[in-house]
Scaffold this motif. Structure first.
Motif, mmCIF file in Angstrom:
data_model
loop_
_atom_site.group_PDB
_atom_site.id
_atom_site.type_symbol
_atom_site.label_atom_id
_atom_site.label_comp_id
_atom_site.label_asym_id
_atom_site.label_seq_id
_atom_site.Cartn_x
_atom_site.Cartn_y
_atom_site.Cartn_z
ATOM 1 N N SER A 83 -6.556 -5.124 1.403
ATOM 2 C CA SER A 83 -5.272 -5.761 1.149
ATOM 3 C C SER A 83 -4.662 -6.085 2.646
ATOM 4 N N ASN A 84 -5.268 -5.643 3.589
ATOM 5 C CA ASN A 84 -4.828 -5.650 5.030
ATOM 6 C C ASN A 84 -5.155 -7.195 5.518
ATOM 7 N N VAL A 85 -4.154 -8.021 5.589
ATOM 8 C CA VAL A 85 -4.476 -9.517 5.959
ATOM 9 C C VAL A 85 -5.067 -9.495 7.500
ATOM 10 N N GLY A 104 -8.500 -8.408 7.679
ATOM 11 C CA GLY A 104 -9.380 -9.728 7.118
ATOM 12 C C GLY A 104 -9.490 -10.678 8.223
ATOM 13 N N VAL A 143 -10.378 -10.134 1.821
ATOM 14 C CA VAL A 143 -8.874 -9.597 1.613
ATOM 15 C C VAL A 143 -8.435 -10.155 -0.024
ATOM 16 N N LYS A 144 -7.516 -9.067 -0.348
ATOM 17 C CA LYS A 144 -7.451 -9.169 -1.835
ATOM 18 C C LYS A 144 -5.899 -8.703 -2.166
ATOM 19 N N GLY A 145 -5.402 -8.974 -3.154
ATOM 20 C CA GLY A 145 -4.215 -8.623 -3.488
ATOM 21 C C GLY A 145 -3.352 -9.713 -4.579
ATOM 22 N N THR A 146 -2.553 -9.191 -5.427
ATOM 23 C CA THR A 146 -1.851 -10.067 -6.259
ATOM 24 C C THR A 146 -0.284 -9.916 -6.208
ATOM 25 N N HIS A 147 0.362 -9.003 -6.755
ATOM 26 C CA HIS A 147 1.747 -8.827 -6.981
ATOM 27 C C HIS A 147 2.062 -7.269 -7.075
ATOM 28 N N ALA A 148 3.320 -7.118 -6.628
ATOM 29 C CA ALA A 148 3.939 -5.609 -7.088
ATOM 30 C C ALA A 148 4.430 -5.538 -8.214
ATOM 31 N N PHE A 202 -0.628 -19.009 -8.877
ATOM 32 C CA PHE A 202 -2.061 -18.847 -8.802
ATOM 33 C C PHE A 202 -2.812 -19.057 -10.249
#
Lengths: 601, 601
Positions: free
Chosen positions: A201-203, A206, A213-218, A284
């Motif tokens: 998840s760490n941009v 990346g 890098v991956k990640g969506t929402h919290a 998205f």
């Protein structure tokens, strides 16, 4: 592309700004002065960098950090400000010529031989052999240890997660916020990738290391929406026809249709959540992966409510059947659902989230987009993943959307190696784990114990004796070989004196336990790998730079050479590390020469 | 001095190169886009940064990392290369205007209020309150957490070591080689100092943060000398008379004299070690602190020797009286020493080292210098320290060198909080602990679990519900007060809604447990501390920069306000955190509004 590389290089340089000669223990510099002052400037030493015990109660370690060590050697140079600082810090009576000596110091006379980065390695077999001027080799100790210890620990940890998760599950590193400092997080991302993770998840990681890098929402994204009025935009352009689609209308309609199929009433789902998911899907449409457990209000602990509140819950709801545990916890049981698809009922944890997700995913489908999947961040991950999969299969079948059954299920929430093993045992339908704290801090064992020991000086071997036989060092300039059997598995690592000829394929080699006289074995190798390559000589890196992806492949190919029983999680078999007969005798003769002889009266 | 500061600043900038907007989780950026796309650009949010449980099974935490957070906000800016990377990384259909928006983004509309760095803090009381545009505040989450989590964990760990060690013992951080990455090591040095350590071995940390650096020599220094012939220089200039002194001759003479006093024969001491110590003393006559346990060969495990070797030990030594344990371990008992100074015998571990150290220290004394002391890095530290102290007292008395009794005894070797407690119980004579791995990796709990939760949006409170009452967030914009009793001790931390008036000295305040209705108390404070200060507003840091030494003092003064039973190691009393009556009702009304109501059939 070249400009991108130069950007990455600059970022690296910024990060590596702190990897410099002063990133060391002061005693390296005081020792350097004492050596210098006592005329040992031309002494030549050999140091071995090795560890004594595999981490995580396992029987293997992944060696990593070599590339960083090479960069450190390349840039090894005391700046004027370093010298100025040392002058302020060391005693006043240090001879000024010493600072001139330091100022000119480089690693040009150092030779470093190392095992290939990404290889499986074992206790006592040096990962690095550092030869050259005693003073310079001594000055490298702390920094080399810092660079190898955490890198190898992290890569090993990641490789262990990869092994328990299996090949078909994706692994993502999500640990930055809990890492030990900003660079702890970056190193974790890098070495988790090397160890077998698929992304982070760490941009910045990346960007710097070219890691996916991956990640969506919290959850906060979901809770920032309260009602359907919070949706400011409802239109999405159809993927193929480019016609406008009203995603809100469509999702509302789908929510109603799906609710009957999965027996969750639309009233049980949160409108704020639906608003959040629609907004996210519009942003998205090709990457719609939604967190579905924000409204996880399955249980109330009545101790946590006032009596007024308690009344409001228990009154006015006919048919409320309190199910009181001994600790006062009341489980708010949902209406009994006679599931149309097996015996399971949709747990309240996912009732709202799954319904809203399916509604938005089907609306997206009408608009020509395929949703990606869901993330579950709490609760019984095995059970909930099975439930979600069943829901997707049922919905996909009912509405003739076959790919629905294959939606991705991501699980996170404090996962460690044992969690995955337990999930495997229970059976789960998770496609991807997002792993944070336990991975990046190596919670089970947060440090690897590599040491850096003097084994030869001016051609004379050195042995460090200890009360603890495990701490006795193996003296002298040595070579290391890995002997393989006919089936391709590694049989044993063999340390020899450098003066000995290398083991030969097909010829019997006597391998001895370094300290236990009676433990000996003849090995006839089908393949012999010389473990050391010179990677630093004449002030230059001698090996071609290797992209991270290659080191990552090396980890997996090296692990494949290990028998399964050595790699298993529970009671793994130790891999054998041996010494040649010649080295055995050399060690023990030297031991006796150096050990004082006691007397008893 | 100004040039030194600018050098330190440059070093800081290099280190902080990695603390930038991309040092975050990708989902912060995808959420930012989804917020932006759904028209939430002008939404205003309040986030609380807090933890739920104190680390290390303790009942307090030290808050640290605030200064780093402020630097992060100051430098918050997406570079062109960041934007370029994001364009490559995010889906293609992101609207280009979003990148223009990001490019212009700064923290100028953010307001950060925080507790003073170095204060003791408690679960649920926000350390930072971040207000401002939803998108910007959301984008800060991961980096703020990264900067606070490890800093606070380390400072807390160090403060705990300081408490168990007591005021009169020096504590040095020696952990760089085992730290989680180079910056993990630097952060550890910095926050260990803040938490109460006196210095570090990490030279770069010393340079960057102006922390005292300490260190002498390693075992490898000793083993690099074999015989007295390895001494290339024997002359030292007398401190006062400037006459040349022959340190070798003098030390040899003293070794002979001391050996009779401490009943260790000169043959039992290593000449290589003496050569090393003389060389070290010549280099550092004013800072002679010597490692004395290089030759620690007290026990042999006979399984580790060949029969030939075993014979060489057991034969030829009349009077050898084997003392065989069940596991084949034979203790090589030294000749019984009828000590002239009490009943203790000099353990073989220190026989060689102590004798050689005393010889060199007395030779130095003749030459006008006072030795500093010894370091012990193995064995029974309590026993060996007592033994060393007795030796120093005896030698000092015999040769009329009174300061000898006060020589510094440094102990290292895998020390943790429990080791120190145990040493305290046994009784020891250690003046200084050098602590590495356990300290810097926070082995007992390598991560602090700070979270960052949305508590208000556009003036509307937000509550995150959970199955686990401990995970329910306290909604709304709040203030925090610490109420003190007449004796100066902190009584309770009180959270209030920001609209409420502050508690007043001498006036009764109703303090309520946030979730347990019946737990209430009236408190009449003798002093009220408003815990939050605005530290960032209008794009600028609002508080004066505070040197590390001041933060370090704050830690100790803040800890003094805590009752001893809250700070103790075993079963500490929890410190109370309460909410006002108004906030209590606010939480619980909101809870009910947001929780779905179940039905039972």
């Amino acid at each position: 592309m070249s400009s991108e590389i130069s950007i990455a290089d600059k970022q690296m340089a910024r990060q590596n700004g702190i990897v410099q000669p002063l990133l060391t223990d002061l005693y390296q510099i005081t020792m350097a002065y004492a050596y210098w002052k006592s005329g040992k400037v031309n002494d030549v030493a050999v140091f071995d960098l090795f560890f004594r015990t595999n981490p995580f109660q396992g029987e293997f370690t992944i060696f990593a950090g070599l590339e960083e060590c090479m960069k450190f050697l390349e840039n090894f140079h005391y700046s004027n400000s370093d010298i100025k600082y040392l002058k302020q810090t060391l005693p006043e009576n240090i001879e000024p010529e010493f600072y001139l000596y330091l100022k000119e110091l480089t690693c040009k006379d150092i030779i470093v031989s190392a095992i290939e980065e990404g290889s499986v390695v074992f206790p006592r077999v040096p990962l690095l052999r550092v030869e050259g001027p005693l003073i310079v080799a001594q000055l490298l100790e702390t920094t080399l240890l810092t660079l190898v210890n955490f890198a190898s620990l992290m890569a090993t940890n990641a490789a262990r997660y990869r092994m328990v998760a299996g090949k078909n599950v994706s692994l993502l590193e999500f640990g930055l916020r809990r890492a030990q400092g900003p660079d702890g997080g970056l190193s974790a991302s890098k070495y988790a990738y090397i160890g077998g993770f698929d992304g982070t998840s760490n941009v910045l990681a990346g960007k710097m290391f070219n890691i996916p890098v991956k990640g969506t929402h919290a959850h906060s994204f979901v809770t920032s929406f309260s009602t359907l009025d919070d949706i400011h935009r409802v239109t999405l352009t159809h993927a193929q026809t480019r016609e406008p689609c009203n995603l809100l209308e469509s999702a509302m309609e789908w929510r109603s249709r799906v609710s009957t199929v999965i027996d969750v009433s639309t009233e049980e789902s949160s409108d704020g959540e639906l608003a959040a998911l629609i907004s996210y899907a519009i942003a998205f449409p090709t990457g719609f992966l939604a967190l579905v457990d924000t409204y996880d209000v399955k249980r109330y602990n009545f101790q946590g409510l006032t009596s007024r509140h308690r009344q409001r819950i228990t009154n006015g709801h006919s048919g409320y059947n309190s199910n009181c545990g001994t600790n006062g916890t009341i489980v708010q049981i949902a209406p009994t659902i006679h599931s149309t698809y097996g015996s399971s009922t949709v747990e309240r944890t996912l009732r709202s989230g799954l319904l809203n997700f399916c509604a938005v995913a089907l609306a997206l489908n009408d608009c020509g987009y395929r949703a990606v999947g869901i993330r579950i961040d709490s609760g019984d991950l095995a059970y909930l993943s099975v439930l979600a999969r069943e829901t997707f299969e049922k919905v996909g079948e009912t509405f003739n959307v076959p790919w629905f059954a294959k939606l991705t299920i991501v699980a996170s929430n404090d996962i460690n190696e044992e969690t995955i093993l337990s999930l495997n045992e229970q059976g789960h339908k998770i496609d991807c784990f997002g792993i944070g704290t336990h991975l990046v801090t190596c919670q089970r064992q947060p440090a690897l114990g590599c040491v850096y020991k003097l084994v030869e000086i001016n051609g004379q071997p050195r042995i460090k004796l200890s009360q603890d036989v495990g701490k006795v060092t193996i003296p002298g300039h040595k070579e290391a070989y890995r002997l393989f059997g006919a089936d391709g598995h590694a049989l044993i690592d063999l340390l020899q004196r450098s003066s000995e000829p290398a083991p030969v394929v097909g010829q019997k080699v006597l391998c001895r336990h370094p300290f236990q006289e009676s433990k000996r074995a003849y090995v006839i190798p089908s393949y012999v790998e010389h473990l050391y390559k010179i990677c630093w000589k004449d002030g230059r890196v001698c090996t071609a730079p290797k992209p991270l992806s290659k080191v990552r492949e090396r980890v997996q190919s090296s692990l494949r050479t290990l028998r399964q029983d050595i790699k298993r999680n529970l009671n793994p078999t130790p891999y054998k590390v041996a010494v040649s007969d010649d080295l055995y005798n050399f060690i023990h003769d030297l031991w006796l020469q150096n050990a004082p002889i006691g007397e008893l009266s």
